[in-house]
Design a protein around this motif. Structure first.
Motif, short mmCIF file in Angstrom:
data_model
loop_
_atom_site.label_atom_id
_atom_site.label_comp_id
_atom_site.label_asym_id
_atom_site.label_seq_id
_atom_site.Cartn_x
_atom_site.Cartn_y
_atom_site.Cartn_z
N LYS A 1 8.33 -11.42 -6.02
CA LYS A 1 9.01 -11.72 -7.28
C LYS A 1 8.19 -12.70 -8.12
CE LYS A 1 13.36 -13.33 -9.27
NZ LYS A 1 14.75 -13.80 -9.00
N LEU A 2 7.73 -13.78 -7.49
CA LEU A 2 6.96 -14.78 -8.23
C LEU A 2 5.63 -14.22 -8.71
CD1 LEU A 2 7.55 -18.00 -6.07
CD2 LEU A 2 8.60 -17.42 -8.26
N GLY A 3 5.05 -13.34 -7.90
CA GLY A 3 3.75 -12.78 -8.24
C GLY A 3 3.83 -11.56 -9.12
N GLY A 4 5.04 -11.06 -9.35
CA GLY A 4 5.20 -9.87 -10.17
C GLY A 4 4.54 -8.65 -9.57
N VAL A 5 4.55 -8.58 -8.24
CA VAL A 5 3.89 -7.48 -7.53
C VAL A 5 4.90 -6.36 -7.27
CG1 VAL A 5 2.56 -6.84 -5.48
CG2 VAL A 5 2.39 -9.16 -6.41
N ALA A 6 4.48 -5.13 -7.48
CA ALA A 6 5.37 -3.99 -7.28
C ALA A 6 5.54 -3.70 -5.78
CB ALA A 6 4.80 -2.75 -7.97
N ASP A 7 6.77 -3.46 -5.38
CA ASP A 7 7.08 -3.08 -4.00
C ASP A 7 7.06 -1.56 -3.91
OD1 ASP A 7 8.16 -2.49 -1.54
OD2 ASP A 7 10.07 -3.52 -1.87
N LYS A 8 6.02 -1.01 -3.31
CA LYS A 8 5.86 0.44 -3.26
C LYS A 8 6.81 1.14 -2.31
CE LYS A 8 1.05 0.44 -4.80
NZ LYS A 8 -0.34 0.86 -4.53
N THR A 9 7.55 0.35 -1.51
CA THR A 9 8.56 0.96 -0.64
C THR A 9 9.92 0.98 -1.33
OG1 THR A 9 9.26 -1.11 0.46
CG2 THR A 9 7.34 0.05 1.38
N GLY A 10 10.06 0.17 -2.34
CA GLY A 10 11.33 0.11 -3.07
C GLY A 10 12.41 -0.69 -2.38
N GLY A 11 12.12 -1.28 -1.22
CA GLY A 11 13.18 -2.01 -0.52
C GLY A 11 12.68 -2.92 0.57
N VAL B 1 0.80 -1.23 0.00
CA VAL B 1 0.00 0.00 0.00
C VAL B 1 0.83 1.28 0.00
CG1 VAL B 1 -1.87 -1.19 1.21
CG2 VAL B 1 -0.18 0.09 2.53
N GLY B 2 2.13 1.15 0.26
CA GLY B 2 2.97 2.34 0.32
C GLY B 2 2.80 3.08 1.64
N CYS B 3 3.71 3.99 1.90
CA CYS B 3 3.69 4.72 3.19
C CYS B 3 3.80 6.22 2.97
CB CYS B 3 4.83 4.24 4.09
SG CYS B 3 4.65 2.54 4.64
N ASP B 4 3.09 6.72 1.99
CA ASP B 4 3.10 8.15 1.70
C ASP B 4 2.19 8.88 2.70
OD1 ASP B 4 3.07 10.69 0.72
OD2 ASP B 4 2.34 10.17 -1.27
N ALA B 5 2.79 9.72 3.53
CA ALA B 5 2.01 10.42 4.55
C ALA B 5 0.96 11.33 3.93
CB ALA B 5 2.93 11.24 5.44
N ALA B 6 1.25 11.87 2.73
CA ALA B 6 0.30 12.77 2.07
C ALA B 6 -0.96 12.03 1.65
CB ALA B 6 0.96 13.42 0.86
N ALA B 7 -0.77 10.77 1.19
CA ALA B 7 -1.92 9.96 0.77
C ALA B 7 -2.73 9.51 1.98
CB ALA B 7 -1.45 8.77 -0.05
N GLY B 8 -2.03 9.15 3.04
CA GLY B 8 -2.71 8.84 4.30
C GLY B 8 -3.15 7.40 4.47
#
Length: 229
Positions: free
Chosen positions: A103-113, A25-32
């Motif tokens: 990796k197997l699911g081809g899912v994007a990592d929204k944290t980048g790490g 889901v990511g951790c962008d404080a602006a998005a909330g």
């Protein structure tokens, strides 16, 4: 051995579900939204694990918590060492599972790490990062020591109180450091991310090991002073 297995499972679950939620889901404080979901994920894992393995190992699943318990006389040094090793291995396993699934699911990592901690929220400032992590760990560990004290009288609500406190410190800290307050939680994702080619988290990993231990030590000393009659 059963206590160590419990700590391994608990820490693995914390990284898998906590960092995994951040990755999704990511951790962008602006998005909330993602910010709050990640904070809740970490807190709810603690609630679940507290009632799952708490009666077996105490559900530390965090070397900083184990240090606080050690310093207040709740465990022996050899047990502390065993707990920390089990917690770090659990964190590595959790991060490894995340890397495999994404990796197997081809899912994007929204944290980048892999949900690693960093200092981007404090503009790369090491002193600011240290202060944030020391303070948040101090609050978290002090709460745990108080809730689990023989004189606490919280009954079966202890796990809920601890989980909500972890959620609270995440709500404040995610936008600053990603909120560690847990050396193992930072160690596992950073190492696995480095194996995958992203070595940046390793450069600041020491901050998320040193600061939580300092915060936990201060919490233990403070609690012993406050509790002393």
């Amino acid at each position: 051995m059963k206590k160590l297995i419990a700590e391994f499972i608990g820490t693995c679950t914390l990284v898998l579900l906590g960092c995994g939620t951040a990755m999704l889901v990511g951790c962008d404080a602006a998005a909330g939204g993602g910010y709050i979901l990640t904070a809740l994920a970490f807190g709810l894992v603690i609630v679940g694990m507290a009632y799952c393995v708490g009666n077996i190992s105490g559900c530390h699943i965090n070397p900083a918590v184990s240090l606080g318990v050690l310093m207040t006389g709740g465990m022996k040094v050899k047990d502390f060492v065993g707990y920390v090793i089990a917690q770090c291995l659990g964190a590595l396993a959790g991060a490894g599972l995340l890397a495999l699934i994404f990796k197997l699911g081809g899912v994007a990592d929204k944290t980048g790490g892999l949900g690693t901690n960093g200092l981007a929220g404090v503009n790369g400032s090491v002193p600011a990062g240290l202060i944030v992590e020391i303070l948040l760990t101090f609050i978290f560990v002090l709460t745990i020591l108080g809730v689990t004290s023989k004189n606490a009288g919280h009954g079966s609500f202890g796990g809920l109180i601890i989980g909500l406190t972890l959620t609270l410190v995440h709500i404040f800290g995610i936008g600053l450091t990603g909120t560690s307050v847990n050396p193992a939680r930072s160690f596992g994702p950073a190492v696995v991310a480095a194996i995958a080619g992203n070595t940046a988290p390793l450069a600041v990993l020491w901050v998320f090991i040193v600061a939580p231990f300092i915060g936990a030590a201060l919490a233990a000393c403070t609690y012993k002073f406050l509790e002393k009659k």
